[in-house]
Design a protein around this motif. Structure first.
Motif, PDB file in Angstrom:
ATOM      1  N   PRO A   3       0.826  -1.213   0.000  1.00 25.15           N
ATOM      2  CA  PRO A   3       0.000   0.000   0.000  1.00 25.15           C
ATOM      3  C   PRO A   3       0.863   1.266   0.000  1.00 25.15           C
ATOM      4  O   PRO A   3       1.528   1.577   0.982  1.00 25.15           O
ATOM      5  CB  PRO A   3      -0.797  -0.120   1.304  1.00 25.15           C
ATOM      6  N   GLY A   4       0.896   1.956  -1.109  1.00 28.51           N
ATOM      7  CA  GLY A   4       1.612   3.223  -1.194  1.00 28.51           C
ATOM      8  C   GLY A   4       3.118   3.115  -1.256  1.00 28.51           C
ATOM      9  O   GLY A   4       3.816   4.116  -1.078  1.00 28.51           O
ATOM     10  N   THR A   5       3.667   1.931  -1.493  1.00 25.69           N
ATOM     11  CA  THR A   5       5.121   1.800  -1.521  1.00 25.69           C
ATOM     12  C   THR A   5       5.557   0.677  -2.454  1.00 25.69           C
ATOM     13  O   THR A   5       4.814  -0.281  -2.682  1.00 25.69           O
ATOM     14  CB  THR A   5       5.681   1.533  -0.105  1.00 25.69           C
ATOM     15  N   ILE A   6       6.765   0.824  -2.985  1.00 28.11           N
ATOM     16  CA  ILE A   6       7.363  -0.196  -3.845  1.00 28.11           C
ATOM     17  C   ILE A   6       8.797  -0.405  -3.388  1.00 28.11           C
ATOM     18  O   ILE A   6       9.531   0.559  -3.151  1.00 28.11           O
ATOM     19  CB  ILE A   6       7.358   0.236  -5.324  1.00 28.11           C
ATOM     20  N   CYS A   7       9.226  -1.639  -3.230  1.00 29.34           N
ATOM     21  CA  CYS A   7      10.618  -1.912  -2.892  1.00 29.34           C
ATOM     22  C   CYS A   7      11.146  -3.021  -3.792  1.00 29.34           C
ATOM     23  O   CYS A   7      10.389  -3.856  -4.285  1.00 29.34           O
ATOM     24  CB  CYS A   7      10.777  -2.274  -1.414  1.00 29.34           C
ATOM     25  N   LYS A   8      12.449  -2.988  -4.005  1.00 26.83           N
ATOM     26  CA  LYS A   8      13.095  -3.962  -4.875  1.00 26.83           C
ATOM     27  C   LYS A   8      14.011  -4.862  -4.063  1.00 26.83           C
ATOM     28  O   LYS A   8      14.521  -4.470  -3.016  1.00 26.83           O
ATOM     29  CB  LYS A   8      13.890  -3.248  -5.969  1.00 26.83           C
ATOM     30  N   THR A  35      16.005  -7.710   1.052  1.00 27.15           N
ATOM     31  CA  THR A  35      15.884  -6.289   0.757  1.00 27.15           C
ATOM     32  C   THR A  35      16.099  -5.505   2.035  1.00 27.15           C
ATOM     33  O   THR A  35      15.807  -5.992   3.125  1.00 27.15           O
ATOM     34  CB  THR A  35      14.496  -5.946   0.176  1.00 27.15           C
ATOM     35  N   THR A  36      16.633  -4.309   1.917  1.00 28.49           N
ATOM     36  CA  THR A  36      16.811  -3.457   3.096  1.00 28.49           C
ATOM     37  C   THR A  36      15.563  -2.634   3.377  1.00 28.49           C
ATOM     38  O   THR A  36      15.526  -1.866   4.329  1.00 28.49           O
ATOM     39  CB  THR A  36      18.004  -2.506   2.899  1.00 28.49           C
ATOM     40  N   GLU A  37      14.525  -2.799   2.553  1.00 26.54           N
ATOM     41  CA  GLU A  37      13.295  -2.018   2.708  1.00 26.54           C
ATOM     42  C   GLU A  37      12.120  -2.933   3.038  1.00 26.54           C
ATOM     43  O   GLU A  37      11.068  -2.858   2.417  1.00 26.54           O
ATOM     44  CB  GLU A  37      13.004  -1.235   1.427  1.00 26.54           C
ATOM     45  N   ALA A  38      12.309  -3.808   3.997  1.00 28.54           N
ATOM     46  CA  ALA A  38      11.270  -4.781   4.332  1.00 28.54           C
ATOM     47  C   ALA A  38      10.000  -4.093   4.819  1.00 28.54           C
ATOM     48  O   ALA A  38      10.047  -3.129   5.587  1.00 28.54           O
ATOM     49  CB  ALA A  38      11.787  -5.742   5.394  1.00 28.54           C
ATOM     50  N   LEU A  39       8.862  -4.595   4.370  1.00 27.65           N
ATOM     51  CA  LEU A  39       7.565  -4.063   4.781  1.00 27.65           C
ATOM     52  C   LEU A  39       7.111  -4.736   6.074  1.00 27.65           C
ATOM     53  O   LEU A  39       7.552  -5.841   6.396  1.00 27.65           O
ATOM     54  CB  LEU A  39       6.538  -4.302   3.675  1.00 27.65           C
ATOM     55  N   PRO A  40       6.225  -4.103   6.823  1.00 23.99           N
ATOM     56  CA  PRO A  40       5.764  -4.682   8.091  1.00 23.99           C
ATOM     57  C   PRO A  40       5.004  -5.990   7.889  1.00 23.99           C
ATOM     58  O   PRO A  40       4.440  -6.245   6.819  1.00 23.99           O
ATOM     59  CB  PRO A  40       4.836  -3.591   8.656  1.00 23.99           C
ATOM     60  N   GLU A  41       4.995  -6.808   8.929  1.00 29.33           N
ATOM     61  CA  GLU A  41       4.229  -8.044   8.896  1.00 29.33           C
ATOM     62  C   GLU A  41       2.749  -7.749   8.665  1.00 29.33           C
ATOM     63  O   GLU A  41       2.239  -6.707   9.063  1.00 29.33           O
ATOM     64  CB  GLU A  41       4.416  -8.809  10.207  1.00 29.33           C
ATOM     65  N   LYS A  42       2.075  -8.670   7.998  1.00 27.00           N
ATOM     66  CA  LYS A  42       0.651  -8.613   7.665  1.00 27.00           C
ATOM     67  C   LYS A  42       0.340  -7.623   6.545  1.00 27.00           C
ATOM     68  O   LYS A  42      -0.826  -7.390   6.235  1.00 27.00           O
ATOM     69  CB  LYS A  42      -0.202  -8.290   8.900  1.00 27.00           C
ATOM     70  N   VAL A  74       3.957  -9.412  -5.563  1.00 22.57           N
ATOM     71  CA  VAL A  74       5.342  -9.714  -5.919  1.00 22.57           C
ATOM     72  C   VAL A  74       5.419  -9.841  -7.436  1.00 22.57           C
ATOM     73  O   VAL A  74       4.661 -10.607  -8.036  1.00 22.57           O
ATOM     74  CB  VAL A  74       5.818 -11.016  -5.250  1.00 22.57           C
ATOM     75  N   GLU A  75       6.338  -9.101  -8.019  1.00 21.58           N
ATOM     76  CA  GLU A  75       6.444  -9.078  -9.477  1.00 21.58           C
ATOM     77  C   GLU A  75       7.881  -9.374  -9.884  1.00 21.58           C
ATOM     78  O   GLU A  75       8.824  -8.782  -9.368  1.00 21.58           O
ATOM     79  CB  GLU A  75       6.036  -7.694  -9.988  1.00 21.58           C
TER      80      GLU A  75
END
Length: 209
Positions: free
Chosen positions: A116-121, A136-143, A148-149
């Motif tokens: 939601p509102g973010t993209i990380c590689k 990745t160093t930009e891990a999103l929060p759990e849940k 995934v693309e």
């Protein structure tokens, strides 16, 4: 749903954590200090507690305290990831886990994760039809619900698969853990066998390009 409480120990995390996360019917929790383990076990009602280290007096004392909790969890002590997997394998019938996870493959291929509102590689560390760990160093929060693309070999465009973050590991230079996130794919977003077979070749091409 079964709950396993894992002692926060890098030797166990690196080899065991992500394979457990991709198993159907398991919730994985972690805690470090003895007091935190006891509190987390009591509040979560974890059926299994996996402790790291040899059977010392201190460990035996902790096990007695855990076993004195109202729900009497199963306590296992392992010196490393291989022994932990063996112990859990022997206790599968008691855990009541509905089936094994799909076989995992070590495959490092570039992916893009959209939340939601973010993209990380990042790059996959390993994956199966049911889930993946993405470094990745930009891990999103759990849940967090995600898409995934990654490049779909042999066709134009990219393959997109929906899922949810089930474990987030922060980037910490002092930690031995691999920073990133474990993602469990939704039933309708699982990877096909054809794609799983094709991805290693795509990863090899990426490495040489």
């Amino acid at each position: 749903m079964q709950t396993i409480l894992l002692q926060d120990d890098p030797a166990l995390f690196r080899g065991l954590e992500h394979s457990l996360l991709c198993r159907d019917g398991i919730t994985l929790l972690t805690a470090a200090a003895d007091a935190e383990l006891l509190d987390t076990c009591l509040k979560s009602g974890a059926q299994v507690v996996l402790l790291a280290g040899r059977a010392t007096v201190a460990t035996e004392t902790l096990v007695r305290r855990l076993k004195s909790l109202p729900h009497d969890p199963l306590c296992l002590v392992a010196t490393g990831a291989r022994e932990a997997r063996d112990l859990l394998g022997r206790m599968e019938s008691r855990l009541g886990v509905a089936g094994r996870a799909a076989p995992r493959r070590v495959c490092r291929v570039a992916v893009r994760v959209t939340g939601p509102g973010t993209i990380c590689k990042g790059r996959t560390r390993d994956l199966s039809s049911s889930g993946a760990f993405i470094a990745t160093t930009e891990a999103l929060p759990e849940k967090t619900p995600v898409v995934v693309e990654f490049v779909s070999p042999g066709r134009r465009g990219s393959a997109r698969h929906t899922g949810v973050v089930v474990r987030s590991v922060a980037d910490d230079p002092l930690s031995q853990r691999l920073a990133g996130m474990a993602i469990r794919f939704a039933p309708g977003g699982r990877l096909s066998d054809d794609l799983l077979d094709a991805l290693p070749a795509a990863a090899a091409r990426d490495a040489t390009s």
